[in-house]
Design an enzyme around this catalytic site. Structure first.
Site, mmCIF file in Angstrom:
data_model
loop_
_atom_site.group_PDB
_atom_site.id
_atom_site.type_symbol
_atom_site.label_atom_id
_atom_site.label_comp_id
_atom_site.label_asym_id
_atom_site.label_seq_id
_atom_site.Cartn_x
_atom_site.Cartn_y
_atom_site.Cartn_z
ATOM 1 N N TRP A 1 -3.178 0.365 -3.495
ATOM 2 C CA TRP A 1 -2.705 -0.819 -3.819
ATOM 3 C C TRP A 1 -1.772 -0.599 -4.970
ATOM 4 C CZ3 TRP A 1 -7.360 -4.531 -3.295
ATOM 5 C CH2 TRP A 1 -7.469 -4.937 -1.668
ATOM 6 N N LYS B 1 0.834 -1.431 0.039
ATOM 7 C CA LYS B 1 0.044 -0.118 -0.060
ATOM 8 C C LYS B 1 0.906 1.262 -0.022
ATOM 9 C CE LYS B 1 -4.682 -0.756 1.084
ATOM 10 N NZ LYS B 1 -5.570 -0.630 2.108
#
Ligand code: AMP
Length: 543
Positions: A445, A440
């Site tokens: 993501w 992250k």
């Protein structure tokens, strides 16, 4: 109202009884440790399975008892699968790549009474010594005159164990939900967990996975499982092959040996071969060096870890071999999805087709899938929404052996795979990451799998892994770890420039580290936990 059909249990013994009648002359070929190739048939294997079943009964093995194996893929291991499950006992396959302490833990947890062991692992068992007090018999997979001397309980050779017994056995009929085999997951955290398969789940998985848009096996095939029988029953191939009458080619201990695999594929007319990406990397490197080909091989099934699109392309364009990318888990027997092309893909631009072929595929019938968001709500099948992949079905585990509470099951019974995935409108699932491996960056993501797939598309890269490393501004940034192809030249900047225009610029790793090799787990996956540990204090140039 109940249907009026026979209530006949789905039992593993019925597969080998069927093969003996219908495919008795079909061969089982095994590459043995001494370089020989052993040849037998389903007919002969059946007779030896019956002998072994008698031998086990004579030793007092009772239904439900766990009988372990510590062995490579070969004909004797195949016989043990059928004899042990056939009499109602549980065939517990031990992963021979585990550390001694892990093995002892698993043997004791399963309470194995007897172990069938390949000669080369006798010293390992001896080393375990007093740590496995429950084991009462050790059978070495060899002839009597090859029996090594070792201080192990009731040591004997496999051939002397079965010799003289009747070649027919009156296979018992029992509840199809009876346990048939046991395999521990190679979990990276906590103790390994036992997945206990049943006769019903095993037979249904074999039916489903053998279908044309699954692994697609038939009597016209010769199948080479380069996936071990010591882990998730070699993806079910030892059940599927005799079910359909495919020739079975077993690599023995030559699982990672490109030269030996090429020879087996060519000499034995192998049409389908199955394995994890690292195995095929070794084979493709050997082909490149030797200039040899792949004989009659039509397709490979690649799974266990993400198959890089570059590998799919090389197989197809250089060797005319079609790759079916698949995904599964120990908890799923293991095949969950397989990527077979939809007919309309033929009309597509090659890039679009390649993008779709790289996905992990559509669900097998018998595997229901869903993806859920952080709030547990189901997400749409739009190919974009990514969430935790959950599954259920008759060959998905309902819990773990001798573990009161499963950490992976929801109250409604769905199994949480620990994988993050998308599913498109046609049902093609794509794994984005393991939940544990997700990177992250600034709350967004980054898919380590996408980056790894791109990196190995560079001709100088043999293997690659991407992990998240702490960053003062973005909390985490990707670090790329690369193993170069033998003799290849590649600099950090060339590697990073390769990503330009192929992914969003903020996905491009902050740095590249070149290493001699990557750590792998006992089942051939890159061990990200070990890499994260190794690079825990790594300072990125951007930090
Ligand atoms: P195992 O239970 O050891 O077979 O490991 C199962 C895990 O391997 C899955 O949960 C995935 O994280 C990973 N895996 C298996 N097949 C694939 C694939 N084709 N692509 C990406 N990951 C995979």
């Amino acid at each position: 109202m109940k249907g009026l059909m026979q209530d006949h249990p789905l039992l593993i013994s019925s597969i080998i009884r069927f093969a003996r009648r219908n495919h008795q002359r079909v061969e089982i070929v095994s590459a043995m440790g001494d370089g020989r190739r052993h040849r037998t048939t389903y007919g002969r294997a059946y007779r030896r399975i019956a002998q072994l079943a008698h031998a086990l009964t004579a030793l007092g093995v009772a239904p439900g008892e766990r009988i372990a194996t510590l062995a490579w893929n070969d004909y004797r291991h195949f016989e043990i699968y059928y004899a042990v499950s056939g009499i109602g006992a549980v065939c517990h396959t031990l992963n021979l790549r585990l550390f001694p302490e892990q093995l002892a833990y698993i043997i004791n947890h399963a309470d194995d009474r007897m172990i069938f062991v390949d000669p080369m692992f006798v010293p390992l068992l001896e080393q375990l010594g007093d740590a496995i007090p429950g084991v009462r018999h050790v059978v070495v997979l060899c002839d009597e005159d090859e029996l090594p001397s070792a201080s192990l309980p009731d040591l004997r050779s496999y051939e002397s164990l079965i010799a003289g017994h009747d070649e027919e056995y009156d296979w018992p009929l029992f509840d199809e939900n009876t346990a048939s085999s046991l395999c521990y997951t190679s979990g990276t955290t906590g103790n390994p967990k036992g997945v206990l398969y049943s006769h019903r789940s095993t037979v249904l998985h074999a039916y489903a996975a053998a279908l044309p848009d699954g692994i697609s096996l038939s009597r016209r095939d010769a199948v080479l499982p380069v996936v071990p029988m010591f882990h998730v029953n070699a993806w079910g191939i030892p059940y599927m092959a005799p079910m359909v009458g495919a020739k079975l080619v077993m690599p023995g201990q030559k699982m990672a040996d490109g030269e030996a695999l090429q020879a087996l594929i060519e000499d034995e007319g192998v049409t389908v071969a199955l394995g994890v990406p690292t195995i095929w990397l070794a084979l493709l490197q050997y082909l490149e060096r030797s200039g040899k080909g792949l004989g009659r091989l039509e397709r490979t099934m690649v799974g266990g870890a993400a198959c890089p699109p570059a590998m799919i392309k090389t197989f197809l364009e250089r060797y005319g071999v079609y790759t079916r990318h698949g995904w599964g888990m120990t908890e799923m027997s293991p095949v969950g999805t397989v990527n077979t092309p939809r007919p309309d893909w033929a009309e597509m631009e090659p890039e679009e087709r390649e993008r779709l072929m790289a996905k992990q595929g559509h669900g097998l019938f018998g595997v229901e899938m869903r993806i859920t968001g952080d709030d547990g709500e189901e997400l749409p099948w739009d190919g974009e929404s990514r969430g935790q992949l959950e599954v259920r079905g008759p060959f998905v585990c309902a819990g773990y052996y001798r573990l009161e509470e499963s950490p992976s099951h929801k109250p409604d019974g769905w199994f949480m795979t620990g994988d993050v995935a998308t599913i498109d409108a046609d049902g093609y699932m794509q794994i984005v990451d393991r939940t544990k491996d997700v990177i992250k960056s600034g709350g967004e993501w980054v898919s380590s799998i996408d980056l790894e797939n791109l990196a190995v598309a560079h001709p100088a890269v043999a293997e690659a892994a991407v992990i998240g490393v702490a960053h003062p501004k973005w909390s985490e940034r990707p670090l790329l770890i690369v193993v170069k192809q033998p003799g290849a030249e590649l600099s950090r900047d060339e590697m990073l420039a390769f990503f330009d225009g192929k992914v969003a610029s903020w996905w491009i790793p902050d740095d590249v580290v070149f290493v001699e090799e990557l750590p792998h787990t006992a089942t051939g996956k890159v061990q990200k936990t070990a890499l994260r540990e190794q690079f825990r204090d790594y300072v990125l140039p951007t930090a």
